[in-house]
Design a protein around this motif. Structure first.
Motif, PDB file in Angstrom:
ATOM      1  N   GLU A 106     101.276   8.356  35.285  1.00 51.29           N
ATOM      2  CA  GLU A 106     102.465   8.919  34.655  1.00 51.29           C
ATOM      3  C   GLU A 106     102.188  10.285  34.037  1.00 51.29           C
ATOM      4  O   GLU A 106     103.099  11.092  33.872  1.00 51.29           O
ATOM      5  N   GLY A 107     100.915  10.532  33.695  1.00 46.40           N
ATOM      6  CA  GLY A 107     100.576  11.800  33.061  1.00 46.40           C
ATOM      7  C   GLY A 107     100.077  12.859  34.020  1.00 46.40           C
ATOM      8  O   GLY A 107      99.931  14.027  33.648  1.00 46.40           O
ATOM      9  N   ARG A 147      99.877  15.618  36.985  1.00 46.44           N
ATOM     10  CA  ARG A 147     100.777  16.632  37.519  1.00 46.44           C
ATOM     11  C   ARG A 147     100.261  17.053  38.892  1.00 46.44           C
ATOM     12  O   ARG A 147     100.270  16.273  39.817  1.00 46.44           O
ATOM     13  N   ARG A 148      99.742  18.261  39.003  1.00 53.72           N
ATOM     14  CA  ARG A 148      99.358  18.751  40.330  1.00 53.72           C
ATOM     15  C   ARG A 148      98.048  18.158  40.810  1.00 53.72           C
ATOM     16  O   ARG A 148      97.885  17.846  41.986  1.00 53.72           O
ATOM     17  N   TRP A 149      97.094  17.988  39.889  1.00 55.22           N
ATOM     18  CA  TRP A 149      95.776  17.481  40.282  1.00 55.22           C
ATOM     19  C   TRP A 149      95.516  16.158  39.576  1.00 55.22           C
ATOM     20  O   TRP A 149      95.541  16.078  38.346  1.00 55.22           O
ATOM     21  N   GLY A 150      95.261  15.122  40.367  1.00 56.55           N
ATOM     22  CA  GLY A 150      95.092  13.788  39.809  1.00 56.55           C
ATOM     23  C   GLY A 150      93.655  13.295  39.845  1.00 56.55           C
ATOM     24  O   GLY A 150      92.695  14.076  39.886  1.00 56.55           O
ATOM     25  N   GLY A 151      93.525  11.958  39.846  1.00 56.14           N
ATOM     26  CA  GLY A 151      92.213  11.344  39.723  1.00 56.14           C
ATOM     27  C   GLY A 151      91.258  11.650  40.850  1.00 56.14           C
ATOM     28  O   GLY A 151      90.059  11.769  40.642  1.00 56.14           O
ATOM     29  N   GLY A 152      91.778  11.775  42.086  1.00 56.34           N
ATOM     30  CA  GLY A 152      90.897  12.081  43.209  1.00 56.34           C
ATOM     31  C   GLY A 152      90.232  13.430  43.046  1.00 56.34           C
ATOM     32  O   GLY A 152      89.036  13.590  43.304  1.00 56.34           O
ATOM     33  N   PHE A 153      90.995  14.415  42.587  1.00 56.38           N
ATOM     34  CA  PHE A 153      90.444  15.751  42.350  1.00 56.38           C
ATOM     35  C   PHE A 153      89.429  15.713  41.221  1.00 56.38           C
ATOM     36  O   PHE A 153      88.327  16.261  41.339  1.00 56.38           O
ATOM     37  N   PRO A 212      95.611  16.290  27.533  1.00 54.35           N
ATOM     38  CA  PRO A 212      96.466  17.236  26.805  1.00 54.35           C
ATOM     39  C   PRO A 212      97.896  16.731  26.674  1.00 54.35           C
ATOM     40  O   PRO A 212      98.501  16.316  27.662  1.00 54.35           O
ATOM     41  N   GLU A 213      98.431  16.773  25.457  1.00 58.89           N
ATOM     42  CA  GLU A 213      99.796  16.354  25.153  1.00 58.89           C
ATOM     43  C   GLU A 213     100.067  14.903  25.512  1.00 58.89           C
ATOM     44  O   GLU A 213     101.227  14.475  25.598  1.00 58.89           O
ATOM     45  N   ARG A 214      99.004  14.146  25.749  1.00 55.50           N
ATOM     46  CA  ARG A 214      99.177  12.738  26.128  1.00 55.50           C
ATOM     47  C   ARG A 214      97.936  11.974  25.667  1.00 55.50           C
ATOM     48  O   ARG A 214      96.939  11.871  26.392  1.00 55.50           O
ATOM     49  N   GLY A 215      97.997  11.430  24.453  1.00 59.13           N
ATOM     50  CA  GLY A 215      96.869  10.704  23.906  1.00 59.13           C
ATOM     51  C   GLY A 215      96.766   9.295  24.438  1.00 59.13           C
ATOM     52  O   GLY A 215      97.635   8.800  25.170  1.00 59.13           O
ATOM     53  N   LEU A 216      95.720   8.601  24.041  1.00 61.05           N
ATOM     54  CA  LEU A 216      95.495   7.239  24.505  1.00 61.05           C
ATOM     55  C   LEU A 216      96.637   6.279  24.157  1.00 61.05           C
ATOM     56  O   LEU A 216      96.976   5.423  24.976  1.00 61.05           O
TER      57      LEU A 216
END
Length: 306
Positions: free
Chosen positions: A47-48, A50-56, A221-225
């Motif tokens: 949900e958090g 954007r352009r680059w996710g976990g694979g990157f 960033p802008e999204r804490g745990l």
């Protein structure tokens, strides 16, 4: 003692381009190396992203953790690594042995060929791959990373050893899986809503980390745990855009905030939850504490020696 660090797949969600995203990941890898982390896990925060996710994020971290002399063979050319040249050098050192080139040093190698005679060929940054015998009881496969102990470079004398590779390993796993590991140790969440870390708490907490190990999780960033976790309530949320780094405090410790409603409800003793929530930058002078900055601030306190 195992030190595991958890970062979300949304780690570089605010990066303007791939170059900036790569640079940020490089600083995360530096923090893991400086404080001798054993494992760096990327957990999903779809949900958090954007352009680059976990694979990157995972790919760049794995590349950064690979010794420079093995990168060409291990990775070749990949789109995710377009700006890998700006990654800061990690220069990971082994817990034992001398420097990377000295006698008795250990180096990471890649098995390039497995022979039928109990020997393998290993690329470990020498001029050519070297032939080594496989110790009894040890099994290796082609492409596997191994540790090589070098006793002499001229002539080359080396052997495979089962000591841990220098640096840290990288993986992707759910947060619940990472927190449920047998070697998770003290499970710490970093958040500005956590208990403030004070000088009186550092000694006890660092002592627990030394004896039990630790797993420390960081937000994005802008999204804490808290925003990433189900079942964690924050009754008094800070204004939007105000974010910071933090840590956790022992669950058995009495809160020093006098019942401040901005604190997180900690679900202690649950196998898929944290033991501690801690704010390691309790008096931050900037509205923003970046993830990599929170890592340096947190680990510098938690890994203090006696």
């Amino acid at each position: 003692m195992t030190v595991s660090l958890l970062v979300p797949s949304s780690l570089v969600r605010e990066a303007e381009d791939k170059r900036e995203a790569t640079r940020k990941i490089g600083y995360v890898a530096r923090a893991a190396t400086v404080f001798r982390a054993d494992r760096l896990t990327v957990f999903p925060d779809a949900e958090g992203e954007r352009r680059w996710g976990g694979g990157f994020v995972e790919t760049v971290l794995r590349y950064a953790a690979t010794p420079p002399y093995l990168r060409k063979e291990a990775w070749g050319r990949r789109d995710e690594l377009e700006y890998a040249g700006i990654l800061p050098p990690l220069l990971a050192s082994s817990q034992t042995g001398s420097g990377s080139d000295g006698p008795g040093s250990t180096r990471q190698g890649i098995v390039t060929e497995v022979g039928p005679d109990g020997r393998v060929r290993v690329n470990c940054g020498m001029q050519h791959p070297i032939s080594l015998g496989v110790p009894p009881g040890m099994e290796v496969t082609e492409g596997e990373r191994v540790t090589v102990r070098i006793s002499s470079r001229e002539p080359v004398r080396a052997k495979l050893v089962e000591t841990p590779l220098p640096g840290f390993s990288v993986e992707r796993a759910d947060l619940e899986e990472a927190l449920g590991r047998e070697d998770a140790g003290v499970r710490i969440a970093t958040s500005r809503f956590g208990e403030n870390l004070t000088t009186s708490r550092i000694g006890t907490l660092a002592g627990r980390v030394r004896s039990e190990g630790t797993t420390v999780a960081f937000g994005a960033p802008e999204r804490g745990l808290p925003a990433m976790l189900d079942g964690v309530s924050v009754e008094d949320v800070a204004p939007e855009g105000q974010r910071g780094g933090g840590d956790a405090v022992p669950a058995e410790s009495e809160s020093s905030d006098g019942g401040d409603s901005s604190r997180i409800d900690v679900e202690s003793d649950a196998p898929n939850r944290f033991d501690l929530w801690l704010n390691t930058v309790p008096n931050q002078g900037s509205e923003v504490v970046r993830t990599e900055e929170a890592m340096f601030a947190s680990l510098a306190c938690l890994t203090l020696p006696e």
